[in-house]
Design a protein around this motif. Structure first.
Motif, mmCIF file in Angstrom:
data_model
loop_
_atom_site.group_PDB
_atom_site.id
_atom_site.type_symbol
_atom_site.label_atom_id
_atom_site.label_comp_id
_atom_site.label_asym_id
_atom_site.label_seq_id
_atom_site.Cartn_x
_atom_site.Cartn_y
_atom_site.Cartn_z
ATOM 1 N N ASP A 38 0.858 -1.179 0.000
ATOM 2 C CA ASP A 38 0.000 0.000 0.000
ATOM 3 C C ASP A 38 0.904 1.242 0.000
ATOM 4 O O ASP A 38 1.688 1.436 0.933
ATOM 5 C CB ASP A 38 -0.892 -0.013 1.238
ATOM 6 C CG ASP A 38 -1.856 1.166 1.263
ATOM 7 O OD1 ASP A 38 -3.065 0.935 1.148
ATOM 8 O OD2 ASP A 38 -1.395 2.323 1.392
ATOM 9 N N GLY A 39 0.757 2.029 -1.051
ATOM 10 C CA GLY A 39 1.635 3.184 -1.221
ATOM 11 C C GLY A 39 1.554 4.187 -0.083
ATOM 12 O O GLY A 39 2.575 4.678 0.401
ATOM 13 N N MET A 40 0.333 4.474 0.367
ATOM 14 C CA MET A 40 0.173 5.489 1.414
ATOM 15 C C MET A 40 0.697 4.999 2.761
ATOM 16 O O MET A 40 1.337 5.735 3.507
ATOM 17 C CB MET A 40 -1.296 5.902 1.528
ATOM 18 C CG MET A 40 -1.719 6.797 0.376
ATOM 19 S SD MET A 40 -3.443 7.201 0.430
ATOM 20 C CE MET A 40 -3.476 8.343 1.776
ATOM 21 N N ASP A 41 0.391 3.749 3.050
ATOM 22 C CA ASP A 41 0.899 3.165 4.302
ATOM 23 C C ASP A 41 2.427 3.155 4.287
ATOM 24 O O ASP A 41 3.074 3.461 5.294
ATOM 25 C CB ASP A 41 0.396 1.728 4.475
ATOM 26 C CG ASP A 41 -1.043 1.689 4.955
ATOM 27 O OD1 ASP A 41 -1.568 2.762 5.309
ATOM 28 O OD2 ASP A 41 -1.640 0.603 4.950
ATOM 29 N N ALA A 42 2.966 2.803 3.129
ATOM 30 C CA ALA A 42 4.421 2.734 3.005
ATOM 31 C C ALA A 42 5.037 4.117 3.255
ATOM 32 O O ALA A 42 6.025 4.246 3.985
ATOM 33 C CB ALA A 42 4.807 2.215 1.626
ATOM 34 N N GLU A 43 4.418 5.119 2.679
ATOM 35 C CA GLU A 43 4.924 6.495 2.825
ATOM 36 C C GLU A 43 4.931 6.900 4.311
ATOM 37 O O GLU A 43 5.913 7.453 4.826
ATOM 38 C CB GLU A 43 3.999 7.411 2.030
ATOM 39 C CG GLU A 43 4.566 8.761 1.703
ATOM 40 C CD GLU A 43 3.578 9.605 0.900
ATOM 41 O OE1 GLU A 43 2.780 9.029 0.122
ATOM 42 O OE2 GLU A 43 3.613 10.829 1.072
ATOM 43 N N GLU A 44 3.835 6.576 4.977
ATOM 44 C CA GLU A 44 3.696 6.921 6.396
ATOM 45 C C GLU A 44 4.750 6.207 7.248
ATOM 46 O O GLU A 44 5.404 6.813 8.108
ATOM 47 C CB GLU A 44 2.290 6.502 6.842
ATOM 48 C CG GLU A 44 1.838 7.081 8.151
ATOM 49 C CD GLU A 44 0.469 6.533 8.526
ATOM 50 O OE1 GLU A 44 0.334 6.067 9.653
ATOM 51 O OE2 GLU A 44 -0.441 6.534 7.671
ATOM 52 N N VAL A 45 4.908 4.929 6.973
ATOM 53 C CA VAL A 45 5.849 4.116 7.756
ATOM 54 C C VAL A 45 7.289 4.577 7.525
ATOM 55 O O VAL A 45 8.099 4.635 8.459
ATOM 56 C CB VAL A 45 5.662 2.620 7.408
ATOM 57 C CG1 VAL A 45 6.839 1.799 7.877
ATOM 58 C CG2 VAL A 45 4.391 2.091 8.024
ATOM 59 N N VAL A 46 7.591 4.914 6.282
ATOM 60 C CA VAL A 46 8.956 5.364 5.964
ATOM 61 C C VAL A 46 9.251 6.657 6.723
ATOM 62 O O VAL A 46 10.329 6.807 7.319
ATOM 63 C CB VAL A 46 9.112 5.556 4.433
ATOM 64 C CG1 VAL A 46 10.392 6.320 4.113
ATOM 65 C CG2 VAL A 46 9.134 4.214 3.741
ATOM 66 N N GLN A 47 8.296 7.554 6.744
ATOM 67 C CA GLN A 47 8.524 8.810 7.475
ATOM 68 C C GLN A 47 8.718 8.535 8.971
ATOM 69 O O GLN A 47 9.638 9.065 9.597
ATOM 70 C CB GLN A 47 7.368 9.776 7.257
ATOM 71 C CG GLN A 47 7.767 11.187 7.668
ATOM 72 C CD GLN A 47 6.665 12.201 7.468
ATOM 73 O OE1 GLN A 47 5.682 12.172 8.194
ATOM 74 N NE2 GLN A 47 6.829 13.085 6.505
ATOM 75 N N ASP A 48 7.872 7.674 9.505
ATOM 76 C CA ASP A 48 7.996 7.290 10.923
ATOM 77 C C ASP A 48 9.392 6.728 11.209
ATOM 78 O O ASP A 48 10.007 7.059 12.227
ATOM 79 C CB ASP A 48 6.976 6.201 11.283
ATOM 80 C CG ASP A 48 5.610 6.780 11.556
ATOM 81 O OD1 ASP A 48 5.501 8.017 11.622
ATOM 82 O OD2 ASP A 48 4.652 5.996 11.682
#
Lengths: 204, 166
Positions: A43-53
């Motif tokens: 999931d692109g959005m989840d991935a983006e969020e997790v990477v930032q975290d």
């Protein structure tokens, strides 16, 4: 060697709060982190969020990084995989069907250009089938497969990241492959049956 | 000679370089097991190719350094906090363990209640002093602090002081 030295230098500066160095590190590892997170979460959005975290945590706790134990990417990867697993646990991620992903434009769209379209199509079909079958693999086994065959990690490293023994890491990969093969065999059988039925209908 | 086919998991492990051991003999002549092993070898390559293709074409967002930077200021540093929390938890546990036996015996109740029958009437205390346990009775009650359990007397109000000039 020079690259390693540069990374260590950047980390030393980042530790003292130099944001230019932090930014360099972030930009250097962002693509790899994003791809790995995407493969694990699908999931692109989840991935983006997790990477930032993961980056926020890494920079906030940079003093915990020990260069003697491995590269920065090795350390960041442990953080990232752990966050991906937490995210998945929290969300109880729904297995999104390939069709839905395709409608969102989140799957490989076109086969790579090739001088032989038939071969390219075969490859595309195989990859598509494997990709689809990977969705049916249990999350734990899938993580292990991604770390083993995408990241190319040794079992010892996989074990460290997943927090299990070497043997358990080996078992997860093996179980993942067994699940995958079973799934693909079923699909292949179905395809053969469908083709057979179509041929019979054509003859009739 | 092994006559039973090898388990799928075993073959999957062998395909990834695990030492065959006893299975080597079986694999020399068992065609179905050889085929399954070949399947797993092929599957490994395909998994790697499929993941690589998927990753290459994954919808990777553009880097958002500003987002990370703005969160860095507010991100708590985990290590010191965790240490403090652990130290506090240990301290509280030790305190609780030390206090628990006394609490269970009731020794922690207002000490002035644990009086043996005094030989003389205690000096009158001010109302506030009695209520809070602060007053002349404290000396007596402290004297009786000990590990032996004793019956607690019901609260008896102190005698009224003699009126002046009576």
């Amino acid at each position: 060697m020079n690259e390693e030295w540069t990374e260590i230098k950047a980390i030393t500066r980042a530790l003292s709060g130099d944001q230019t160095s932090q930014r360099k590190i972030y930009e250097a590892y962002f693509p790899a982190a994003s791809r790995l997170a995407y493969l694990l979460l699908r999931d692109g959005m989840d991935a983006e969020e997790v990477v930032q975290d993961a980056f926020v945590y890494a920079f906030g706790n940079l003093e915990r990084y020990d260069a003697a134990r491995g590269s920065f990417w090795t350390w960041l990867r442990v953080i990232l995989v752990s966050r991906c697993r937490n995210k998945r646990r929290r969300k109880r991620i729904a297995r999104v069907s390939l069709e839905v992903l395709e409608s969102l434009g989140q799957t490989p769209r076109d086969p790579e250009p090739s001088s032989d379209p038939a071969n390219a199509l075969d490859r595309w079909d195989t990859r598509r089938a494997v990709y689809k079958a990977l969705e049916s693999v249990s999350p734990g086994a899938r993580d292990a497969l991604v770390l083993r065959y995408y990241e190319g990690l040794a079992y010892r490293e996989i074990a460290e990241i997943l927090g299990c023994s070497n043997d358990a890491a080996r078992s997860r990969v093996a179980h993942g492959k067994v699940q995958l093969r079973r799934q693909l065999s079923g699909e292949a059988r179905q395809l053969i049956q469908e083709r057979g039925a179509a041929r019979t209908a054509g003859v009739g | 000679m092994m006559t039973k086919h090898l388990e799928a998991c075993h073959l999957a492990r062998l395909s990834d370089g695990a030492a065959p051991g006893e299975a080597a003999g079986h694999l020399k002549w068992c065609v179905p097991c050889q085929r399954t092993l070949a399947d797993y070898v092929w599957l490994q390559r395909e998994i790697a190719a499929a993941l690589e293709a998927e990753a290459t074409e994954a919808p990777v967002a553009s880097p958002d350094w500003e987002g990370v930077r703005s969160r860095l200021g507010e991100a708590p540093r985990e290590r010191p906090d965790r240490r403090v929390m652990v130290a506090m938890a240990v301290g509280l546990t030790v305190c609780a363990m030390l206090i628990a036996p006394f609490s269970a015996r009731g020794d922690l109740q207002v000490p002035m209640m644990a009086l043996d029958a005094p030989s003389t009437a205690p000096a009158p205390a001010e109302a506030t002093g009695v209520a809070t346990g602060i007053g002349p009775n404290m000396a007596l009650s402290n004297k009786h602090e000990g590990r032996t359990r004793r019956a607690l007397l019901p609260f008896v109000p102190p005698p009224t002081p003699p009126e002046q000039g009576a």
